[in-house]
Design an enzyme around this catalytic site. Structure first.
Site, PDB file in Angstrom:
ATOM      1  CB  SER A 143      13.531  26.718  19.707  1.00 26.41           C
ATOM      2  OG  SER A 143      12.766  26.118  20.740  1.00 26.41           O
ATOM      3  CE1 TYR A 157      17.807  23.656  20.510  1.00 25.54           C
ATOM      4  CE2 TYR A 157      15.987  24.369  21.900  1.00 25.54           C
ATOM      5  CZ  TYR A 157      16.478  23.989  20.663  1.00 25.54           C
ATOM      6  OH  TYR A 157      15.636  23.947  19.587  1.00 25.54           O
TER       7      TYR A 157
END
Length: 204
Positions: A143, A157
Protein backbone atom coordinates in the site's frame (compact mmCIF):
# COMPACT_ATOMS: atom_id res chain seq x y z
CA UNK A 1 7.52 -9.35 -19.87
CA UNK A 2 5.44 -11.14 -22.48
CA UNK A 3 2.24 -12.25 -20.70
CA UNK A 4 0.90 -14.29 -23.63
CA UNK A 5 0.35 -17.90 -22.63
CA UNK A 6 1.28 -17.35 -18.97
CA UNK A 7 -0.35 -19.12 -16.02
CA UNK A 8 -1.28 -16.98 -13.03
CA UNK A 9 -2.66 -17.22 -9.50
CA UNK A 10 -4.18 -14.14 -7.85
CA UNK A 11 -5.17 -14.06 -4.18
CA UNK A 12 -7.91 -11.59 -3.34
CA UNK A 13 -8.72 -11.83 -7.03
CA UNK A 14 -12.47 -11.48 -6.79
CA UNK A 15 -12.69 -7.69 -6.60
CA UNK A 16 -10.73 -4.47 -6.43
CA UNK A 17 -7.04 -4.61 -7.34
CA UNK A 18 -7.09 -8.39 -7.74
CA UNK A 19 -9.90 -8.26 -10.27
CA UNK A 20 -8.08 -5.43 -12.08
CA UNK A 21 -4.93 -7.55 -12.28
CA UNK A 22 -6.94 -10.44 -13.69
CA UNK A 23 -8.55 -8.29 -16.38
CA UNK A 24 -5.18 -6.80 -17.35
CA UNK A 25 -3.64 -10.26 -17.64
CA UNK A 26 -6.52 -11.39 -19.83
CA UNK A 27 -6.07 -8.37 -22.08
CA UNK A 28 -2.38 -9.17 -22.42
CA UNK A 29 -3.01 -12.78 -23.41
CA UNK A 30 -2.62 -14.84 -20.23
CA UNK A 31 -3.77 -18.40 -20.91
CA UNK A 32 -4.82 -19.71 -17.50
CA UNK A 33 -5.74 -17.89 -14.30
CA UNK A 34 -6.75 -19.12 -10.85
CA UNK A 35 -8.78 -16.61 -8.84
CA UNK A 36 -8.37 -17.25 -5.10
CA UNK A 37 -10.71 -15.34 -2.82
CA UNK A 38 -12.26 -15.86 0.59
CA UNK A 39 -15.57 -14.72 -0.92
CA UNK A 40 -16.61 -17.42 -3.39
CA UNK A 41 -19.27 -15.21 -5.02
CA UNK A 42 -16.70 -12.56 -5.92
CA UNK A 43 -14.25 -15.18 -7.11
CA UNK A 44 -16.74 -16.92 -9.37
CA UNK A 45 -17.92 -13.61 -10.82
CA UNK A 46 -14.38 -12.65 -11.84
CA UNK A 47 -13.69 -16.13 -13.21
CA UNK A 48 -16.86 -15.86 -15.31
CA UNK A 49 -15.65 -12.53 -16.70
CA UNK A 50 -12.31 -14.07 -17.61
CA UNK A 51 -13.91 -17.07 -19.31
CA UNK A 52 -16.05 -14.67 -21.34
CA UNK A 53 -12.79 -13.17 -22.57
CA UNK A 54 -11.47 -16.56 -23.64
CA UNK A 55 -9.25 -17.26 -20.62
CA UNK A 56 -9.16 -20.69 -18.99
CA UNK A 57 -10.12 -19.49 -15.51
CA UNK A 58 -11.26 -21.10 -12.28
CA UNK A 59 -12.17 -19.73 -8.85
CA UNK A 60 -11.04 -21.23 -5.55
CA UNK A 61 -12.27 -20.29 -2.07
CA UNK A 62 -9.08 -19.63 -0.10
CA UNK A 63 -8.34 -18.10 3.27
CA UNK A 64 -4.76 -16.85 2.94
CA UNK A 65 -4.45 -16.81 6.75
CA UNK A 66 -4.27 -20.61 6.55
CA UNK A 67 -0.98 -22.19 5.43
CA UNK A 68 -2.82 -25.42 4.71
CA UNK A 69 -5.16 -23.63 2.31
CA UNK A 70 -2.25 -21.92 0.53
CA UNK A 71 -0.54 -25.31 0.14
CA UNK A 72 -3.78 -26.74 -1.24
CA UNK A 73 -4.09 -23.79 -3.62
CA UNK A 74 -0.59 -24.43 -4.95
CA UNK A 75 -1.31 -28.16 -5.30
CA UNK A 76 -4.47 -27.50 -7.30
CA UNK A 77 -2.79 -24.82 -9.46
CA UNK A 78 0.11 -27.08 -10.42
CA UNK A 79 -2.23 -30.00 -11.05
CA UNK A 80 -4.61 -27.96 -13.18
CA UNK A 81 -2.16 -25.75 -15.07
CA UNK A 82 1.06 -27.74 -14.97
CA UNK A 83 2.86 -24.87 -13.22
CA UNK A 84 2.53 -21.21 -12.23
CA UNK A 85 4.41 -18.40 -13.97
CA UNK A 86 2.91 -15.47 -12.05
CA UNK A 87 1.78 -15.24 -8.44
CA UNK A 88 0.04 -12.15 -7.09
CA UNK A 89 -0.12 -12.08 -3.28
CA UNK A 90 -2.86 -9.49 -3.29
CA UNK A 91 -5.34 -10.45 -0.55
CA UNK A 92 -5.51 -7.98 2.32
CA UNK A 93 -7.61 -6.78 5.21
CA UNK A 94 -7.88 -3.68 7.39
CA UNK A 95 -9.62 -2.32 10.45
CA UNK A 96 -10.00 1.31 11.45
CA UNK A 97 -8.89 1.81 15.04
CA UNK A 98 -6.30 3.76 16.98
CA UNK A 99 -3.17 1.79 17.86
CA UNK A 100 -4.00 1.37 21.57
CA UNK A 101 -7.68 0.64 20.97
CA UNK A 102 -7.63 -2.07 18.30
CA UNK A 103 -8.49 -5.46 19.78
CA UNK A 104 -6.02 -8.32 20.19
CA UNK A 105 -8.24 -10.44 17.94
CA UNK A 106 -8.14 -7.80 15.21
CA UNK A 107 -4.35 -7.57 15.38
CA UNK A 108 -3.91 -11.35 15.29
CA UNK A 109 -6.25 -11.68 12.32
CA UNK A 110 -4.65 -8.83 10.36
CA UNK A 111 -1.18 -10.29 10.93
CA UNK A 112 -2.32 -13.63 9.53
CA UNK A 113 -3.85 -12.05 6.41
CA UNK A 114 -1.54 -9.13 5.64
CA UNK A 115 1.78 -10.59 6.76
CA UNK A 116 1.57 -14.37 6.88
CA UNK A 117 -0.61 -14.52 3.77
CA UNK A 118 2.21 -12.84 1.85
CA UNK A 119 4.99 -14.79 3.60
CA UNK A 120 3.38 -18.18 3.12
CA UNK A 121 2.26 -17.43 -0.43
CA UNK A 122 5.78 -16.34 -1.36
CA UNK A 123 7.42 -19.36 0.26
CA UNK A 124 4.99 -22.04 -0.93
CA UNK A 125 4.82 -20.85 -4.53
CA UNK A 126 8.40 -19.57 -4.68
CA UNK A 127 9.94 -22.92 -3.76
CA UNK A 128 7.99 -24.61 -6.52
CA UNK A 129 8.79 -21.89 -9.04
CA UNK A 130 12.50 -22.44 -8.43
CA UNK A 131 12.07 -26.00 -9.68
CA UNK A 132 10.50 -24.91 -12.98
CA UNK A 133 12.60 -24.42 -16.12
CA UNK A 134 11.31 -20.88 -16.73
CA UNK A 135 11.63 -17.93 -14.35
CA UNK A 136 8.62 -17.35 -12.11
CA UNK A 137 7.43 -13.96 -10.89
CA UNK A 138 5.94 -13.01 -7.52
CA UNK A 139 4.21 -9.66 -7.02
CA UNK A 140 3.18 -8.64 -3.51
CA UNK A 141 0.54 -5.98 -2.98
CA UNK A 142 1.41 -3.53 -0.20
CA UNK A 143 0.00 0.00 0.00
CA UNK A 144 1.10 3.58 -0.27
CA UNK A 145 1.02 3.37 3.54
CA UNK A 146 4.00 1.03 3.23
CA UNK A 147 6.19 3.80 1.84
CA UNK A 148 4.55 7.11 2.71
CA UNK A 149 3.51 6.53 6.31
CA UNK A 150 0.17 6.36 8.05
CA UNK A 151 -3.09 8.15 8.53
CA UNK A 152 -5.01 8.23 11.79
CA UNK A 153 -6.66 4.91 12.77
CA UNK A 154 -4.35 2.86 10.50
CA UNK A 155 -1.24 2.23 12.63
CA UNK A 156 -1.62 -1.57 12.61
CA UNK A 157 -2.31 -1.72 8.89
CA UNK A 158 0.55 0.66 8.09
CA UNK A 159 3.10 -1.36 10.05
CA UNK A 160 2.08 -4.49 8.20
CA UNK A 161 2.38 -2.80 4.81
CA UNK A 162 5.93 -1.68 5.68
CA UNK A 163 6.66 -5.34 6.36
CA UNK A 164 5.43 -6.35 2.90
CA UNK A 165 7.73 -3.78 1.27
CA UNK A 166 10.73 -4.92 3.33
CA UNK A 167 9.95 -8.61 2.88
CA UNK A 168 9.82 -8.25 -0.90
CA UNK A 169 13.09 -6.32 -1.00
CA UNK A 170 14.76 -9.02 1.10
CA UNK A 171 13.37 -11.76 -1.14
CA UNK A 172 14.95 -9.99 -4.10
CA UNK A 173 18.32 -10.08 -2.32
CA UNK A 174 17.94 -13.81 -1.60
CA UNK A 175 16.39 -15.01 -4.87
CA UNK A 176 16.54 -12.17 -7.40
CA UNK A 177 18.81 -14.15 -9.71
CA UNK A 178 16.20 -16.89 -10.05
CA UNK A 179 12.81 -15.25 -9.43
CA UNK A 180 11.21 -11.99 -10.45
CA UNK A 181 10.10 -10.16 -7.31
CA UNK A 182 8.03 -6.99 -7.21
CA UNK A 183 5.94 -5.00 -4.74
CA UNK A 184 3.14 -2.60 -5.67
CA UNK A 185 2.00 0.22 -3.38
CA UNK A 186 -1.39 1.53 -4.54
CA UNK A 187 -3.49 4.25 -2.99
CA UNK A 188 -7.18 3.97 -2.21
CA UNK A 189 -9.20 1.93 -4.68
CA UNK A 190 -12.75 0.62 -4.83
CA UNK A 191 -12.68 -2.85 -3.27
CA UNK A 192 -14.32 -5.03 -0.63
CA UNK A 193 -11.25 -4.98 1.65
CA UNK A 194 -13.01 -2.88 4.26
CA UNK A 195 -15.86 -5.39 4.48
CA UNK A 196 -13.63 -8.49 4.63
CA UNK A 197 -14.23 -8.74 8.37
CA UNK A 198 -17.54 -10.44 7.59
CA UNK A 199 -15.53 -13.46 6.39
CA UNK A 200 -13.01 -13.63 9.24
CA UNK A 201 -12.48 -17.09 10.76
CA UNK A 202 -14.09 -18.00 14.06
CA UNK A 203 -10.77 -18.14 15.95
CA UNK A 204 -10.36 -14.38 15.39
Amino acid sequence: MDIAGKRAVITGGGNGIGRGIAMALAEDGAAKIVIADINPTDGERTADELRARGVDAVARKVNVASLDEIEALADSAWERMGGVDLLFNNAGASRLARAFDISDQDIAWLIQVNIMGVVNGSRVFGRRMLEQPDKGWITNTSSQAGILGSKQFLATYTGQQHFVVGWTAALRDDYGDSLGLRVVCPGLVASHMWQIGKARPEEF
